[in-house]
Design an enzyme around this catalytic site. Structure first.
Site, mmCIF file in Angstrom:
data_model
loop_
_atom_site.group_PDB
_atom_site.id
_atom_site.type_symbol
_atom_site.label_atom_id
_atom_site.label_comp_id
_atom_site.label_asym_id
_atom_site.label_seq_id
_atom_site.Cartn_x
_atom_site.Cartn_y
_atom_site.Cartn_z
ATOM 1 N N ASP A 104 -6.818 1.434 0.968
ATOM 2 C CA ASP A 104 -6.850 1.530 2.422
ATOM 3 C C ASP A 104 -8.270 1.232 2.893
ATOM 4 O OD1 ASP A 104 -8.317 3.759 1.752
ATOM 5 O OD2 ASP A 104 -7.253 5.116 3.106
ATOM 6 N N LYS B 195 0.827 -1.203 0.000
ATOM 7 C CA LYS B 195 0.000 0.000 0.000
ATOM 8 C C LYS B 195 0.865 1.258 0.000
ATOM 9 C CE LYS B 195 -2.171 1.519 3.668
ATOM 10 N NZ LYS B 195 -3.100 1.633 4.815
#
Length: 211
Positions: free
Chosen positions: A138, A120
């Site tokens: 997220d 991420k």
């Protein structure tokens, strides 16, 4: 959800915010990397408060590495998990200095090998600092993608792969920011603000609110 509806959703989000960007404050790819590492399980607001004092003192990998773990902790102690984050940030800075002349490499494999950096974080840096069409998923993006049915999936990796598949190229660079902001301010966790949502009529969420 059919592709025509997806394109209309993305078009509205683009029209509403043609040039989206992260709410993290930074001047260089290095500062963005550090801010994103610090933002794990923390708010952008909280990270910005800390980095406004940190970055003037340690704007690059060399000066931040020189702070050492204990020195860095003094600037980030208001952020959750600051002990572990300080260790990871200093180790990352030391590697950047030793192997990459203090610069952040535009390379996914290298980024993901740095302490405190996962997929991420690498996606955010590659997208925001270098303009790659990556999509970092997220909690906000996961929620919005599943609620709207834009790109449903059982975990963040499934949602990321679905988004990469269904989002047309013209939207890919910015979709990360649109969805994060939409989840942060409109499609919020407890009670989505459906009544003020610009894509309410296209969203396939069953339990819509009047807010």
């Amino acid at each position: 959800m059919n592709q025509q509806k997806r394109i209309e959703i993305l078009s509205r989000l683009r029209d509403n915010n043609p040039k989206p960007t992260t709410e993290l404050e930074y001047d260089t790819p290095f500062q963005l990397l550090i801010a994103v590492i610090l933002s794990a399980q923390a708010t952008d607001v909280g990270v910005n408060k800390a980095t406004r004092k940190l970055f003037p003192v340690a704007p690059d990998a060399y000066s931040m590495a020189a702070l050492g773990v204990d020195g860095l902790k003094q600037y980030i102690k208001t952020i959750g998990l600051f002990n572990a984050k300080a260790e990871n940030v200093i180790k990352t800075c030391q590697r950047l200095v030793a192997e990459y002349d203090g610069e952040v490499p535009e390379n996914r494999e290298v980024l993901e090998s740095l302490p405190g950096v996962g997929r991420k974080t690498a996606n955010v840096v590659l997208n925001t600092a270098f303009g790659w069409p990556t999509i970092a998923v997220d909690t906000h993006i996961f929620r919005v993608s599943n609620r709207t049915k834009l790109a449903p999936g059982k975990n963040v990796n499934q949602v990321e792969q679905k988004l990469l598949k269904v989002v047309p190229a013209e939207f890919k660079v910015d979709v990360h920011h649109w969805l994060i902001l939409h989840g942060r301010y409109t499609c919020i966790a407890r009670k989505p603000r459906c009544g003020s949502c610009i894509i309410e009529d296209l969203c396939e969420f069953k339990d819509k609110t009047s807010d």
